[in-house]
Design an enzyme around this catalytic site. Structure first.
Site, mmCIF file in Angstrom:
data_model
loop_
_atom_site.group_PDB
_atom_site.id
_atom_site.type_symbol
_atom_site.label_atom_id
_atom_site.label_comp_id
_atom_site.label_asym_id
_atom_site.label_seq_id
_atom_site.Cartn_x
_atom_site.Cartn_y
_atom_site.Cartn_z
ATOM 1 N N ASP A 63 0.760 -1.109 0.283
ATOM 2 C CA ASP A 63 -0.085 0.116 0.084
ATOM 3 C C ASP A 63 1.004 1.397 0.206
ATOM 4 O O ASP A 63 2.029 1.190 0.137
ATOM 5 C CB ASP A 63 -0.830 0.128 1.174
ATOM 6 C CG ASP A 63 -0.298 -0.430 2.712
ATOM 7 O OD1 ASP A 63 1.024 -0.255 2.768
ATOM 8 O OD2 ASP A 63 -0.915 -1.142 3.439
ATOM 9 N N ASN A 132 -8.285 -2.981 14.020
ATOM 10 C CA ASN A 132 -9.654 -2.908 13.811
ATOM 11 C C ASN A 132 -9.674 -4.354 12.804
ATOM 12 O O ASN A 132 -10.904 -4.389 11.990
ATOM 13 C CB ASN A 132 -10.213 -1.852 13.220
ATOM 14 C CG ASN A 132 -9.510 -1.311 11.804
ATOM 15 O OD1 ASN A 132 -8.603 -1.901 11.178
ATOM 16 N ND2 ASN A 132 -9.974 -0.091 11.239
ATOM 17 N N HIS A 134 -7.659 -4.753 10.032
ATOM 18 C CA HIS A 134 -7.578 -4.271 8.627
ATOM 19 C C HIS A 134 -6.442 -5.400 8.036
ATOM 20 O O HIS A 134 -5.303 -5.397 8.940
ATOM 21 C CB HIS A 134 -7.442 -2.777 8.148
ATOM 22 C CG HIS A 134 -6.204 -2.199 9.066
ATOM 23 N ND1 HIS A 134 -6.323 -1.101 9.855
ATOM 24 C CD2 HIS A 134 -4.670 -2.427 8.639
ATOM 25 C CE1 HIS A 134 -5.022 -0.902 10.191
ATOM 26 N NE2 HIS A 134 -4.166 -1.499 9.521
ATOM 27 N N GLU A 139 -9.873 -1.593 5.128
ATOM 28 C CA GLU A 139 -10.565 -1.270 6.437
ATOM 29 C C GLU A 139 -12.142 -2.346 6.656
ATOM 30 O O GLU A 139 -12.602 -2.758 5.480
ATOM 31 C CB GLU A 139 -11.211 0.188 6.478
ATOM 32 C CG GLU A 139 -9.846 0.998 6.611
ATOM 33 C CD GLU A 139 -9.091 1.154 7.548
ATOM 34 O OE1 GLU A 139 -9.167 0.490 8.639
ATOM 35 O OE2 GLU A 139 -8.085 2.039 7.650
#
Length: 255
Positions: A63, A132, A134, A139
């Site tokens: 990313d 979370n 990811h 996400e």
């Protein structure tokens, strides 16, 4: 799925590096999927200590932030250059990062997805996991078959990454990330996880339902996943179908 539990966070990098070194020895032109962040970065330092020729290895980053100028110290292009390409003495021409400064980031994302396919796919994809759930910057709510695309970062993720910037406001709002579907096409997924603060989400990802609410749960559907976790991160894991847990201690863990 195989799970290696090691005594300390530093040992996760040593064990993961040993796995990568073995892959490179068997396939000198291996294509590695490169991750940055607190858990994956120690892998490259440990891998540099192995006597393995990496001159033919290629790297494709997971990313990149959107909107940071070229050369920004916290862009993943710069992190990969410093921590991976130079440290491992890779050929810079064989290391690619999504173009987060492109005028048309959506087009840049699509082109990057095509570049992964043109490289013959990724042999081993290195991964971390967010608080979370990811994977990369996918996400919660990301489609499980998503492709490389522009994604909006959640406030939780921006807060976690603020430690790398001078102020929280400097953390970009968007990124280009490999999609979950793209990640799942890699031949081998290597997940490295450290710390008690990741124990709950790691247990949810590996032992809970496969759901877009926890993107990392998609790992359960991949045929070849290796998890390297320290004892704190692995503390809530339960034995699951198809999982093989191995406890690594002492010299074998590089400690």
């Amino acid at each position: 799925m195989e799970i290696f539990v090691v005594p300390t966070a530093s040992a996760t990098g040593s064990v993961a590096a040993g796995i990568l070194a073995a892959v490179i020895r068997s396939k000198p032109d291996a294509v590695l999927g490169l991750a940055t962040g607190g858990s994956p970065l120690p892998i490259y330092k440990a891998l540099a200590g192995h006597s393995v020729d990496m001159s033919s290895v290629s790297g494709l980053a997971l990313d990149e932030y959107v909107g940071l100028p070229a050369g920004h110290s916290q862009s993943y292009a710069e992190v990969v250059r410093r921590e991976v390409t130079e440290r491992l003495q890779l050929d810079p021409a064989k290391v690619a990062v999504p173009d987060g400064s492109a005028a048309d980031p959506e087009r840049a994302a699509a082109e990057y997805d095509s570049a992964i396919a043109a490289a013959g796919g990724i042999d081993v994809q290195i991964l971390g996991i967010g608080h979370n759930g990811h994977l990369a910057f996918n996400e919660p709510g990301s489609a499980l078959d998503s492709r490389t695309r522009v994604e909006v970062l959640t406030e939780r993720t921006r807060e976690a990454n603020a430690r790398y910037f001078s102020t929280p406001e400097e953390v970009p709002l968007r990124c280009i990330t490999q999609g979950l579907g793209t990640i799942m096409e890699a031949g081998h997924l290597l997940l490295v996880v450290n710390g008690a603060d990741k124990a709950g989400i790691l247990a949810a990802a590996l032992n809970g339902p496969v759901t877009a609410a926890c993107p990392a749960s998609i790992l359960q559907r991949h045929p070849h996943v290796t998890v390297v976790a320290d004892e704190a991160a692995a503390s809530l894991l339960a034995s699951g179908s198809g999982q093989v847990a191995v406890r690594v201690e002492g010299a074998a863990a590089g400690v």
